[in-house]
Design a protein around this motif. Structure first.
Motif, mmCIF file in Angstrom:
data_model
loop_
_atom_site.group_PDB
_atom_site.id
_atom_site.type_symbol
_atom_site.label_atom_id
_atom_site.label_comp_id
_atom_site.label_asym_id
_atom_site.label_seq_id
_atom_site.Cartn_x
_atom_site.Cartn_y
_atom_site.Cartn_z
ATOM 1 N N ILE B 288 0.833 -1.213 0.000
ATOM 2 C CA ILE B 288 0.000 0.000 0.000
ATOM 3 C C ILE B 288 0.864 1.257 0.000
ATOM 4 O O ILE B 288 0.551 2.245 -0.659
ATOM 5 N N GLY B 289 1.963 1.226 0.719
ATOM 6 C CA GLY B 289 2.784 2.420 0.828
ATOM 7 C C GLY B 289 3.887 2.509 -0.217
ATOM 8 O O GLY B 289 4.537 3.535 -0.342
ATOM 9 N N GLY B 290 4.082 1.457 -0.978
ATOM 10 C CA GLY B 290 5.201 1.437 -1.912
ATOM 11 C C GLY B 290 4.799 1.089 -3.337
ATOM 12 O O GLY B 290 4.803 1.935 -4.232
ATOM 13 N N ILE B 291 4.389 -0.153 -3.554
ATOM 14 C CA ILE B 291 4.212 -0.630 -4.932
ATOM 15 C C ILE B 291 3.015 0.026 -5.617
ATOM 16 O O ILE B 291 3.124 0.511 -6.752
ATOM 17 N N ILE B 292 1.880 0.066 -4.922
ATOM 18 C CA ILE B 292 0.684 0.649 -5.567
ATOM 19 C C ILE B 292 0.899 2.135 -5.874
ATOM 20 O O ILE B 292 0.624 2.588 -6.998
ATOM 21 N N PRO B 293 1.422 2.943 -4.923
ATOM 22 C CA PRO B 293 1.692 4.341 -5.289
ATOM 23 C C PRO B 293 2.670 4.456 -6.455
ATOM 24 O O PRO B 293 2.514 5.338 -7.299
ATOM 25 N N LEU B 294 3.679 3.591 -6.509
ATOM 26 C CA LEU B 294 4.625 3.657 -7.631
ATOM 27 C C LEU B 294 3.910 3.446 -8.952
ATOM 28 O O LEU B 294 4.139 4.184 -9.930
ATOM 29 N N VAL B 295 3.041 2.434 -8.978
ATOM 30 C CA VAL B 295 2.297 2.154 -10.210
ATOM 31 C C VAL B 295 1.432 3.362 -10.586
ATOM 32 O O VAL B 295 1.362 3.764 -11.746
ATOM 33 N N LEU B 296 0.775 3.931 -9.594
ATOM 34 C CA LEU B 296 -0.101 5.077 -9.865
ATOM 35 C C LEU B 296 0.692 6.295 -10.318
ATOM 36 O O LEU B 296 0.339 6.950 -11.301
ATOM 37 N N LEU B 297 1.788 6.585 -9.596
ATOM 38 C CA LEU B 297 2.484 7.845 -9.841
ATOM 39 C C LEU B 297 3.273 7.837 -11.137
ATOM 40 O O LEU B 297 3.543 8.895 -11.715
ATOM 41 N N PHE B 298 3.642 6.642 -11.598
ATOM 42 C CA PHE B 298 4.392 6.607 -12.851
ATOM 43 C C PHE B 298 3.505 6.255 -14.050
ATOM 44 O O PHE B 298 3.997 5.898 -15.117
ATOM 45 N N HIS B 299 2.192 6.383 -13.804
ATOM 46 C CA HIS B 299 1.259 6.190 -14.907
ATOM 47 C C HIS B 299 1.500 7.257 -15.967
ATOM 48 O O HIS B 299 1.674 8.429 -15.643
ATOM 49 N N PRO B 300 1.511 6.859 -17.243
ATOM 50 C CA PRO B 300 1.806 7.850 -18.298
ATOM 51 C C PRO B 300 0.809 9.000 -18.369
ATOM 52 O O PRO B 300 1.133 10.090 -18.785
ATOM 53 N N LYS B 301 -0.421 8.752 -17.926
ATOM 54 C CA LYS B 301 -1.424 9.802 -18.013
ATOM 55 C C LYS B 301 -1.640 10.475 -16.655
ATOM 56 O O LYS B 301 -2.726 10.973 -16.372
ATOM 57 N N ILE B 302 -0.623 10.512 -15.814
ATOM 58 C CA ILE B 302 -0.804 11.037 -14.456
ATOM 59 C C ILE B 302 -1.154 12.524 -14.474
ATOM 60 O O ILE B 302 -1.757 13.046 -13.543
ATOM 61 N N ASP B 303 -0.802 13.209 -15.586
ATOM 62 C CA ASP B 303 -1.099 14.647 -15.592
ATOM 63 C C ASP B 303 -2.590 14.933 -15.657
ATOM 64 O O ASP B 303 -3.059 15.969 -15.204
ATOM 65 N N VAL B 304 -3.354 13.996 -16.237
ATOM 66 C CA VAL B 304 -4.796 14.227 -16.244
ATOM 67 C C VAL B 304 -5.508 13.440 -15.150
ATOM 68 O O VAL B 304 -6.640 13.740 -14.791
ATOM 69 N N LYS B 305 -4.839 12.440 -14.594
ATOM 70 C CA LYS B 305 -5.514 11.597 -13.600
ATOM 71 C C LYS B 305 -5.329 12.206 -12.201
ATOM 72 O O LYS B 305 -4.482 11.775 -11.421
#
Lengths: 146, 403, 249
Positions: B288-305
């Motif tokens: 919860i504190g590491g892998i999932i945030p990494l996946v979310l934050l390095f999403h290519p569309k993070i600027d709109v998400k």
């Protein structure tokens, strides 16, 4: 007119108030034993400093009979309750509380220290070299009671 | 590109509502403190085996996050990243607010908080704890001066850069000190390690950024202000890097411990057989504190998400609390190895894993600290000009104008 | 307002005055000579210069079903352990079983009175301190109850007082919110008893597993014992130079 009347009334009240002062000050219970050679006034003013200084001497330097230990203060200043046993800190008649409750200055010595004498203040804390004196004294007193 | 305009928050019903909510939590914490003062720590879950519990988890989280929140403004002043400069004031204030919240929890959990004044002038300078107290109080002063250089007119850029550098170094010292509170304890297998200090530095970057972003998202939504998507995206990516850094230090810490024969028992316990601690480590801290945030934050569309950013920041905070629980409580739960090579038992819980059941009193104290921090930050935002009003993409970085 | 009973203290007869327990605290033996009164002939007791008090415990002589040392400490210092995790325990009996050979053993563990105590290093106010004569104890006047020393102690020697304390022993003040631990019966040492409650009790049972003395005095029994027979420290790897040594673990 009314103003002048009220101001005179207030002044009169202020002038009269000091005569009530004696009943307003706390009734300090007398201690047993010899009075402090320095006098009560000295002790009233300086006991906080002396207590704080002497406790460091005892705890850190192991010097146990500076003036008197707290237990010995407790013994001399014990206040007898209705059952002739010394009252604990719980009672408002406790020696320290009489003044401290009046002045509304809370002390927390007796959260840790025992507030009634139990004989240990004599044999519990004195160096062994002087405990023979206590034994002699105790014998004299037991004899005197007969 | 417009000049950034800072404006106080307007007292809308939403703002009042949030302040009232925080106030309720602070009041609950106050009640909890009075209750524990009256009846003693026996009413909490802490005991002679687990001496630091849930309140300390929250307190240390807040203190570590405080140091990291300052980092947001340091990135602008010390490292010269233009995009971060508009949020520097808010970051500074948030840093102080978080620190005060954390310290409040720490101090109110003392056995004798009435002796706090005495603790301020009776110092044992061999104690890293004593040094930390000096560092914490000094931090507040240094950040106040730093905020002055940000907000006052007529402060030369050189002065501002110098003060911001001092603040940056101070916060590194502070967090190193916080990590060393644990790292310098030779007694406990979980702590006795030099890596605790850099681990805490990495944690401060991560938790501080996450807390800042959460507060920024909340503030801008409540006051109908813009949170530049460009800045938000940069911070999100940076948060991702920080989360990775924390995972790295955790990995190195545990790998090294596994290699050392005398620490293997502890590692197999915490990683495999520790019950709640193992669960919190793998699911709470790592997943919860590491892998999932990494996946979310390095999403290519993070600027709109936008939602991903909010979720990731929240998960980092939750993971951070889990991590500190594992460190603080798990480290104490594992029995001391006084007699290596022997099975030990006694009437004082030697040789057995200590049990700890946190009570509502401790949780309310911890949450009250968080609420106090948010309340103080909110009050500052209400009365000081620290929140930018026109933080659009154009105004954040002139370089973007050329896109 | 009623007068407190002792208001009349100064006026009671001399016989009653002497009989009342409190009067013993200060009695005039002769004009101008007051026993044990304020200032008077009080000599500074202080510490034995150059001393380092310590214990030597022989685990081979310690039976697993005896906890006289624990009971004695409890009675002397006024603490009670009724099994709760929050109850204090200044000294405890530990049962050991060698994982490889299966041999069982038992011995008491208490504060080891380290020469380089981690608890003293970490205490923010300096309440946890080492006396000149080697005894490590908590100055409860200065303790703020942060429990960091409890985190730091490799031997789990310290306890935190989790609830209000009543009916303390005069010689052992203890109260809520402070940390406590074995203080080598510092009150007994200071008055010259030359032993601690636990050692006294162990000797009284006839097991003689515990010895107390001045490690720095070459003539003392304990110094002679540790220089003749093998003894070890717990967690010797930490390099803390303990005042408590064990034999036959």
């Amino acid at each position: 007119m009314i103003r002048r009347f009220i101001s005179v009334l207030v002044m009169a009240a202020l002038l009269v108030t000091p005569s009530y002062a004696e009943e307003l000050l706390p009734d300090i219970p007398k201690a047993t034993g010899e009075p402090h050679p320095e006098g009560n006034e000295y002790w009233r003013i300086n006991h906080p400093t002396l207590l704080r200084h002497d406790r460091d001497l005892t705890v850190i330097d192991g010097i146990r009979d500076v003036n008197a230990s707290l237990a010995q203060c407790v013994a001399c200043h014990a206040v007898k309750g209705p059952d002739s046993a010394p009252v604990t800190y719980e009672s408002p008649e406790y020696f320290c509380r009489v003044c401290h409750d009046f002045a509304a200055v809370q002390i927390n010595c007796f959260e840790c220290h025992k507030s009634v004498p139990d004989g240990a203040e004599l044999t519990g804390l004195l160096p062994l070299s002087r405990q023979d004196e206590m034994a002699t004294l105790q014998a004299y007193i037991d004899g005197a009671g007969q | 590109m417009q000049r950034i305009i800072y404006r106080e928050l307007r007292s809308t019903p939403k703002v009042w509502g949030l302040m009232a909510l925080c106030g309720a939590f602070v009041a609950a914490a106050g009640f909890s403190v009075l209750y524990v003062e009256e009846y003693g720590h026996i009413v909490t879950g802490m005991n002679n085996q687990i001496v630091w519990g849930l309140p300390h988890v929250f307190a240390i989280f807040l203190i570590v996050a405080a140091s990291g929140a300052l980092n947001v403004s340091s990135i602008g002043s010390v490292f010269g990243k233009m995009a971060y400069k508009p949020v520097a004031r808010l970051a500074n204030v948030l840093a102080v607010a978080l620190l005060v919240g954390g310290l409040a929890v720490l101090v109110l959990d003392l056995g004798r908080p009435d002796r706090l004044i005495m603790a301020m002038y009776t110092y044992n300078f061999t104690s890293i704890f004593a040094w930390n107290i000096l560092l914490y109080t000094g931090f507040i002063g240094v950040v106040a001066v730093y905020l002055y250089t940000l907000m006052a007119r007529g402060v030369s850029p050189r002065t501002q850069k110098m003060v911001s550098l001092v603040a940056f170094l101070w916060r590194l010292a502070l967090t190193t000190g916080t990590g060393s509170i644990f790292g310098w304890l030779v007694a406990r297998t979980a702590y006795d390690s030099a890596i605790m200090a850099p681990l805490f530095i990495a944690m401060s970057f991560s938790f501080g950024m996450a807390m800042f972003m959460l507060v920024m998202i909340l503030t801008t939504s409540v006051s109908n202000r813009v949170y530049s998507p460009e800045l938000r995206t940069r911070q999100a990516r940076l948060l991702g890097v920080f989360v990775a850094a924390v995972l790295y230090f955790v990995l190195v810490h545990h790998l090294s411990n596994i290699y050392l024969a005398k620490k293997t028992a502890y590692e197999s316990w915490i990683l495999l057989n520790g019950g709640i601690y193992t669960l919190l480590f793998w699911v709470g801290q790592v997943l919860i504190g590491g892998i999932i945030p990494l996946v979310l934050l390095f999403h290519p569309k993070i600027d709109v998400k936008k939602g991903y950013v909010l979720l990731a920041a929240l998960l980092v905070v939750i993971g951070g609390l889990a991590q500190l629980y594992v460190i603080v409580v798990g480290g104490q739960a594992f029995p001391l190895d006084i007699f290596p090579g022997f099975e030990v038992s006694s009437s004082f819980s030697d040789g057995v894993v200590a049990s700890y059941r946190p009570t509502l009193l401790e949780l309310s104290l911890g949450l009250g600290g968080v609420a106090l921090a948010l309340m103080l930050a909110g009050l500052a935002m209400k009365f000081l000009r620290i929140v930018p009003e026109n933080l659009t993409d154009d105004n954040v970085d002139p370089v973007l104008l050329t896109d | 307002m009623t007068m407190p009973a002792s208001e009349k203290g100064a006026e009671i007869s001399r016989r009653d005055f002497l009989k009342s327990g409190a009067a013993l605290a200060s009695v005039t033996l002769a004009p101008g000579v007051t026993l044990m009164a304020f200032g008077g002939n009080a000599s500074a007791d202080g510490l034995k210069p150059g001393a380092r008090w310590g214990l030597l415990i022989d685990a081979a002589k310690c039976p697993s079903d005896c906890s006289a040392c624990v009971s004695a400490c409890s009675a002397e210092q006024g603490w009670e352990n009724n099994g709760l995790d929050t109850d204090p325990q200044w000294i405890r009996k530990v049962t050991l079983r060698d994982k490889k050979t299966g041999r069982e053993n038992s011995l008491p563990v208490m504060c080891q009175h380290c020469d380089e105590p981690p608890c003293v290093d970490v205490c923010p106010t300096g309440a946890s301190f080492k006396r000149e004569d080697g005894i490590v104890l908590v100055n409860r006047h200065t303790c703020i109850g942060c429990r960091y020393c409890m985190m730091a102690c490799p031997f789990k020697a310290r306890s935190f007082v989790h609830e209000p304390v009543t009916n303390q022993k005069t010689i052992s003040p203890r109260g809520m919110g402070t940390v406590e631990g074995c203080n080598l019966c510092v009150h007994k040492i200071d008055r010259g008893d030359g032993t601690t409650a636990c050692v006294e009790a162990c000797t009284a049972t006839g097991h003689n597993a515990m010895m107390f003395g001045d490690l720095n005095d070459p003539e003392s029994e304990i110094a002679k014992a540790v220089s003749t027979y093998a003894s070890q420290e717990l967690r010797a790897d930490l390099g803390l130079n303990l005042g408590v040594r064990y034999q036959n673990i």
